[in-house]
Motif scaffolding. Structure first.
Motif, mmCIF file in Angstrom:
data_model
loop_
_atom_site.group_PDB
_atom_site.id
_atom_site.type_symbol
_atom_site.label_atom_id
_atom_site.label_comp_id
_atom_site.label_asym_id
_atom_site.label_seq_id
_atom_site.Cartn_x
_atom_site.Cartn_y
_atom_site.Cartn_z
ATOM 1 N N GLN A 486 0.873 -1.060 0.094
ATOM 2 C CA GLN A 486 0.133 -0.016 -0.049
ATOM 3 C C GLN A 486 0.787 1.237 0.049
ATOM 4 N N HIS A 537 -8.830 -3.242 0.587
ATOM 5 C CA HIS A 537 -7.226 -3.260 0.520
ATOM 6 C C HIS A 537 -6.705 -4.730 -0.087
ATOM 7 N N CYS A 542 -6.423 -4.024 -5.765
ATOM 8 C CA CYS A 542 -5.731 -3.003 -5.872
ATOM 9 C C CYS A 542 -5.331 -2.661 -7.203
#
Length: 764
Positions: A486, A537, A542
């Motif tokens: 992330q 997430h 993603c």
């Protein structure tokens, strides 16, 4: 005339030769071809198994409900295994190796801040923590460019006292390592003589013997002082377990005392800063990620190094060369070194591994195999400890060509993101962008205690981006896994894997009790599964990560969904056993199933051989097979349950700290230590009893009068069950054949037998 001018200007027009590269990369093409060939064969065999299962479902659609449900459950198990196996192949797709050339580095090197975290002086003994701190201070790096920060989440006066005494010892130890080129900066290991590769001065051993004796006496004094402090009621009595979650912030820049019994004539010593962040029961503290973010802020105010080394308290430096090696990758401007390199990951290796590593603590699957493959994609994942990372990348910057420049932001915007510390904001604005080598040195006048306590207070992060857009992320107990993709990979950063040989850069301690190993795996599996199944997430959801590299997203997804191995393992640990007792064959095409099973075993064996540099290590292969099954029925199964509870809001996120203080004698002898095992072990023991009972009863039925007609169809199931019994032998031995104190707890044995009997009575 023109020709003359051209000849005259030709030498001036030539560009200077480019500087030699600081690092090199090599793609292992034979291994790439072998991995892809084995993957193709295995995929074809598994596809054949699933195709036969599908045909059996279609042909049995009009049959009994129990027959149809058996095929559905087994198909689900096979599809789950295929899904996880396919994701795992990303780590084998393009393995590479790298080399660093530190002798080519320029004299000017950037500052490095070392962040060490500890949380419990009972489970993480202070002497071991101080060995990590002192070993980091002795890295082969300019003392004025290195600072070490110790986070003590417990706020223990014992740890603070140990840190002060460790600094006094470091004033002798660090110059000793520099003068005599000591390779191992870890005092305990060096003085114990465990490091056979440390020359400790080479031909000058006799010259340094006297000084070595003097420094060893200082180390013995350090150990004695810490042991005495542990027994001193005025020190240990002033700290209670209740104060772990309720204490003020305290930051101390530890300096030398005038009466210290050490030489003070050497070059500048690295700074040591003790940090106990404020903790209150009403405020979330976010475990290790919260401690690291507090250290980031304190170090930003004090030294503000361009790069940060993160170490667990039990992961001591085993080589002084890691900082220079890491800089070779981070500062290399020549191709193929990328400008968007965020961090350099070193492998986690361990000093207390036994020759027969029954708990597979070596983590060969990750650091000896998969990380080389991920390095060939866009880099290995952030692995919790042993990595050098850019501070600005941790702060949320983006890589070139659209680099984030914090100096262009106004003070109000910076305070909204980073908090209301003027000194922290000033450090961001004065050191953002530009050459990473040029950062201000540790100031001669330290910051005011109030400014340090402010950034270490529990309320400081309220209303800021810490934990979401800045620093280590908070949404998972596996902050390294989550932060890695992330904060870095989804923003365009990459990483590099540095695997120094023959000397490991860092050596840690593994848990030597089975319960601690399973608890640790449960925490990892639960934390990663929460991220893996998250709609916001998940690596497979993603988009920036998918656009950057599908293979890297698959690699992250594999670890995010690894806990799902519990599903097929439960199926294979119950259905074949119960069906054998009823004389029901479970595999429509035994030959295809046997071939796929053999292919899986051979692929695993090939991985082990490659990790062992071509040596056939059947012991490691067998231990990994055994622990893979055991972990699936314990750590991964309970990890699934824990993740489900957390996602449903029925359970708060928790961090189970494992003990580093066990003696590990049984582990070193290759004997399973079941001391302290709880219900975490119950599913594995129950299914082991069920499997053993089904083998005996099924064999009797197959060999009894009239039973041979089923033998041919049921032999594959019987073979699979016998293989499972061999894998589960340590559990059966711990329940029924051992009488020592470390056997399986009797209550677990009794409950396992009762549950297995119920399963046999109801379904058998």
């Amino acid at each position: 005339m023109e020709d003359g001018e051209k000849k005259a200007t030709k030498p001036d027009s030539q560009a200077p030769p480019p500087p030699p590269p600081l690092s090199a990369v090599h793609v292992n093409r034979p291994l790439v071809a072998a991995n892809r060939a084995m993957a193709a064969v295995h995929a074809a065999l598994v596809a054949a198994v699933i195709a036969h299962r599908a045909m059996a479902l279609l042909s049995d659609s009009a049959g009994s409900a129990s027959s149809w449900s058996r095929h559905v459950v087994m198909a689900l198990a096979d599809l789950t295994l295929l899904f996880l196996w396919a994701l795992s192949q990303s780590g084998l797709w393009r393995p590479v190796t790298r080399a660093a050339f530190p002798d080519r580095l320029l004299a000017a090197v950037p500052r490095v801040d070392v962040l060490v975290v500890t949380a419990d002086p009972d489970k993480e003994p202070p002497l071991g923590v101080m060995n990590t701190v002192v070993s980091a201070m002795a890295l082969d790096y300019p003392g004025g460019a290195l600072s070490v920060y110790l986070s003590d989440d417990a706020g223990s006066p014992l740890t603070l006292l140990a840190a002060r005494k460790a600094y006094a010892f470091a004033r002798a130890w660090v110059p000793f390592c520099r003068r005599h080129s000591v390779q191992c900066p870890w005092p305990d290991r060096y003085f114990a003589g465990d490091d056979a590769h440390d020359g400790g001065g080479g031909d000058r051993r006799e010259e340094i013997a006297e000084e070595r004796t003097r420094v060893k006496k200082l180390y013995d004094k350090l150990k004695a002082d810490i042991e005495a402090a542990k027994k001193d009621e005025s020190i240990s009595g002033s700290w209670t377990k209740a104060k772990r979650q309720d204490h003020d912030a305290y930051v101390e820049i530890i300096t030398a005392k005038e009466d210290a019994d050490v030489d003070d004539e050497e070059e500048e010593l690295p700074a040591l800063v003790y940090v106990a962040r404020e903790k209150r029961r009403a405020w979330p503290h976010h475990f290790k990620a919260g401690a690291l973010n507090a250290l980031l802020r304190v170090s930003g105010v004090v030294s503000n190094a361009a790069y940060v080394l993160v170490l667990d308290c039990d992961m001591a430096c085993n080589s002084r060369a890691s900082a220079m090696d890491a800089m070779c990758f981070l500062l290399d401007g020549s191709p193929p070194a990328p400008e968007n390199l965020a961090f350099v990951q070193f492998p986690q290796m361990f000093h207390n591994l036994s020759h027969n590593d029954i708990y597979t603590n070596e983590l060969r699957y990750i650091f000896g195999t998969r990380w080389f493959g991920m390095d060939g994609v866009r880099g290995p994942f952030l692995s919790g400890t042993g990595f050098y990372v850019r501070r600005d990348a941790l702060y949320g910057a983006t890589p070139p060509p659209r680099s984030t420049d914090f100096s262009s932001m106004d003070a109000g915007e910076l305070k909204t993101r980073f908090g209301h510390s003027d000194r922290l904001v000033a450090s961001l604005r004065s050191n953002s962008g530009g050459d990473q080598r040029h950062r201000r040195r540790l100031p001669h006048v330290p910051p005011e205690p109030e400014s340090l306590a402010l950034v270490a207070s529990c309320a400081y992060e309220a209303g800021t981006a810490w934990g979401t857009g800045v620093g280590f992320m908070y949404q998972s107990v596996v902050e390294d896994y989550f932060t890695g993709y992330q904060r870095f990979f989804s923003r365009g950063w990459t990483s590099t894997y540095c695997y120094p040989e023959p000397r490991p850069a860092f050596l840690g301690s593994v848990p030597t009790n089975l319960n601690d190993v399973l608890v640790q795996n449960k925490r990892w599996m639960s934390g990663m599964l929460v991220v893996g199944v998250s709609r916001r997430h998940s690596p497979l959801a993603c988009r920036p990560l998918l656009r950057a590299s599908l293979l890297q997203a698959m690699g992250y997804a594999y670890f995010g969904f690894a806990a799902l191995y519990a599903v097929p393992m439960l199926c294979y640990a119950t259905l074949p056993q119960l069906c054998l007792l009823r004389g029901v064959p479970l595999f429509p095409c035994p030959a295809a199933a046997a071939a796929a099973f053999a292919s899986s075993l051979l692929q695993h064996l090939a991985e082990v051989c490659v990790a062992r540099r071509g040596r056939l290590d059947l012991r490691m292969w067998w231990n990994e097979q055994r622990f893979w099954v055991l972990n699936a029925l314990t750590g991964q199964l309970f990890g699934c349950v824990s993740a489900a509870q957390e996602l449903l809001g029925a359970r708060a996120m928790d961090f189970d700290l494992t003990s580093k203080a066990a003696d590990g004698r049984l582990y070193q002898d290759g004997v399973f230590d079941f001391t302290g095992c709880s219900t975490l072990l119950l599913p594995a023991t129950t299914l082991s009893v069920l499997n053993a009972a089904a083998i005996m009863a099924g064999t009797w039925k197959m060999t009894s009068w009239g039973g041979f007609q089923f033998a041919g169809e049921l032999l594959p199931q019987l073979f699979l069950m016998c293989y499972g019994a061999a894998l589960s032998y340590p559990l059966l031995e711990g329940m029924f054949l051992r009488w020592d104190a470390a056997r399986v707890p009797p209550r677990i044995t009794a409950l396992s037998v009762a549950l297995a009997a119920v399963l046999l009575a109801v379904f058998g």
